[in-house]
Design an enzyme around this catalytic site. Sequence first.
Site, mmCIF file in Angstrom:
data_model
loop_
_atom_site.group_PDB
_atom_site.id
_atom_site.type_symbol
_atom_site.label_atom_id
_atom_site.label_comp_id
_atom_site.label_asym_id
_atom_site.label_seq_id
_atom_site.Cartn_x
_atom_site.Cartn_y
_atom_site.Cartn_z
ATOM 1 N N ASP A 100 0.840 -1.194 0.000
ATOM 2 C CA ASP A 100 0.000 0.000 0.000
ATOM 3 C C ASP A 100 0.875 1.244 0.000
ATOM 4 O O ASP A 100 2.079 1.175 0.285
ATOM 5 C CB ASP A 100 -0.950 0.011 1.188
ATOM 6 N N GLU A 167 0.051 -1.038 5.828
ATOM 7 C CA GLU A 167 1.133 -0.469 6.632
ATOM 8 C C GLU A 167 0.993 1.034 6.796
ATOM 9 O O GLU A 167 1.285 1.589 7.857
ATOM 10 C CB GLU A 167 2.487 -0.798 5.997
ATOM 11 N N ASP A 200 12.293 -1.314 4.141
ATOM 12 C CA ASP A 200 11.226 -0.313 4.130
ATOM 13 C C ASP A 200 11.711 0.973 4.801
ATOM 14 O O ASP A 200 10.965 1.633 5.509
ATOM 15 C CB ASP A 200 9.976 -0.864 4.848
ATOM 16 N N THR A 335 -15.836 31.980 3.192
ATOM 17 C CA THR A 335 -15.948 32.597 4.524
ATOM 18 C C THR A 335 -16.790 31.724 5.451
ATOM 19 O O THR A 335 -17.813 32.154 5.985
ATOM 20 C CB THR A 335 -16.553 34.005 4.414
#
Length: 479
Positions: A100, A167, A200, A335
Amino acid sequence: MPAPASFSNYIDTHADAFIKRLGDAVAIPSISSDARRRQDVIMMGNWLNCQLNELGVETKLMDLGTHEMQGQTLQLPPAIIGRLGSDPAKKTVLIYGHYDVQPALKTDGWKTDPFTLVVDHDSGRLIGRGSTDDKGPILGWLNVIEAHKNLGIAMPVNVRLCFEGMEENGSEGLDECIQEEVKKGKDGWFDGVDCVCISDNYWLNTRTPALTYGLRGIAYFSINITGPGQDLHSGLFGRTVHEPMTDLIKLMSKLVDHNGDILIPGIDDMVPPHDEEELKLYQKMDYTTDDIEEAAGGKVALSSDKTAVLMGRMRQPSLSLHGIQGAFSEAGAKTVIPAKIGGKFSIRLVPPQTPEKIIPLVNAYLEAEFAKFNSKNKMEVEYLHGGKPWVADVRHWNFEAAKKAIEAVYKKTPDYTREGGSIPVTLTFAESLGVNVLLLPMGRADDGAHSTNEKLDRSNFIEGTKVLGTYLYEVGAAA
């Protein structure tokens, strides 16, 4: 034991095909934190599973159940558990990665489509979301397996794989999956694992490869403030009601100061002071403040002292403000007074800190500070996810094997680092399996993981694949 020359030659001659496969993976927007992309994450898992099967890896897709996210009940992406080889005379290495990725939009500031891998031949960069985090490293392992299969060479070790798709969103369901697999003993696919390797994370700079023996943990929170029954017009209600945004901004300003010091009492106090031996580790690293500023893309380092910067990244906690959910953030001038907002922040943890120790301190501090406002709005502190920090023994043969592999491929001795980021599953593997866990990064410090224009250098992808393969040979030869 060095890898055979035929292996390295195969990696070199098939580099273009490997890059094309990485492009196919990057093209799947597997964003685990976006409910609208859940099917893409599942598609990515199925694509990866098919790739593994074609290479002869036996796999099983682990159903991790469902979870609630963004008002929906969603199927969790499958964890992929794989095995290749069962020779009792060989060591068994468990490899982890995640398929992922973080969210990415062209409008975030990307120079190219984040989900189209761009090969910049001038710089040698492979640009695309997930290129370095973590699709490139995962596919590096597939490159290694493919080379051995097509060359007809036996793998030097037995391989076990664990790839997940959550992860980047808390690894939900994975800890229980791992623990259940370990409980199966000889009937489980993790039986006999001798060590774990995770790719990783990243080098400390752009020059010197690294081996990582520590990770910070994380505790991620949202400060949710509500008041009016609906969004309001600032011309009609400005200075007439308690505004949630005003309370939130004031409250978030009380979490951390401009020097990075955490303002929540008790958090910094948990960390013991360093000794002289530890200090020397930071002093001899191949690193300067120019490295952190190059990676950050600006002259923004908190200190000119490299040791202070390194310790701030590796052995001290940090608190970062990430964003405000529910606030107006598009182009133009709306706004509006938001009726409900959530301020997101996280704390990176170091030993002996844990999320369980941190959460009460955060809750008590924010509740006390909010009470001082005398606001009629309501405030809730929501703990979203977290993970414990981790430190390993660098004298283990697993680290020695990785060191030899790096020296063989890059002709350099690696830096030994503790990483500032968090990979919670690291501790789960260490505790569940009782084996040494190694972080063997492929990418460089300037890869821009989680940022715009994420990249992986072509040389890191190809030479990094050689390191992964050579590491397996060194593990196979380790005493």
